[in-house]
Design an enzyme around this catalytic site. Structure first.
Site, PDB file in Angstrom:
ATOM      1  CG  HIS A   1       0.741   5.276   4.162  1.00 34.25           C
ATOM      2  ND1 HIS A   1       0.089   5.133   5.410  1.00 34.25           N
ATOM      3  CD2 HIS A   1       1.553   4.368   4.241  1.00 34.25           C
ATOM      4  CE1 HIS A   1       0.340   4.110   6.043  1.00 34.25           C
ATOM      5  NE2 HIS A   1       1.177   3.416   5.344  1.00 34.25           N
TER       6      HIS A   1
ATOM      7  CG  HIS B   1      -0.223   0.024   2.535  1.00 35.27           C
ATOM      8  ND1 HIS B   1       0.025  -1.345   2.996  1.00 35.27           N
ATOM      9  CD2 HIS B   1       0.182   0.731   3.545  1.00 35.27           C
ATOM     10  CE1 HIS B   1       0.661  -1.341   4.162  1.00 35.27           C
ATOM     11  NE2 HIS B   1       0.574  -0.117   4.585  1.00 35.27           N
TER      12      HIS B   1
END
Ligand code: 5GP
Length: 120
Positions: free
Chosen positions: A106, A104
């Site tokens: 951010h 992922h």
């Protein structure tokens, strides 16, 4: 890092845990972080099973990687942070401080994010 199907982001992708969606397309899902570190804090995850950035770069197709990058920008647009800017962070592995083992990025913004990392 081996991929664990029971990680929290895999559950969000399967719809087993709710999330506040920011953007979605065939390659990626973006949603607000449950514990925001800045006024705008969005997480962008690929739909494929990749444990971290190293794994994603090694195994994802060129189309998936390009699609993911474009989805990050689309999510930043949807979150309203393109101007005056934002920071991307991809914690990777133990020393990178990665907590959730599904790759992922951010997106942090909504105010000046501050120094790149705290100096220890
Ligand atoms: P990491 O440390 O792995 O780079 O970041 C994981 C992030 O996922 C953290 O910022 C944490 O707040 C967020 N997070 C953990 N569990 C959930 C959840 O169930 N929902 C959402 N939206 N974010 C989560």
């Amino acid at each position: 890092m081996a991929y664990d199907d029971n990680n929290v982001f895999a559950k969000i992708l399967r719809g087993e845990i709710p999330s506040k969606k920011v953007y979605e397309d065939t390659h990626a899902l973006a949603f607000y972080d449950i514990h925001p570190a800045r006024p705008v804090h969005v997480l962008v995850i690929p739909k494929g099973k990749y444990a971290d950035f190293t794994d994603f770069t090694a195994r994802a197709s060129a189309a998936e990687q390009t699609g993911f990058n474009k989805a990050v920008v689309a999510a930043a647009k949807a979150a309203g942070v393109i101007e005056p800017g934002y920071r991307l962070v991809a914690n990777t592995g133990v020393n990178g401080g990665q907590e959730v083992p599904h790759f992922h990025v951010h997106i942090l913004g909504g105010a000046h994010v501050g120094p790149m990392v705290a100096r220890s």
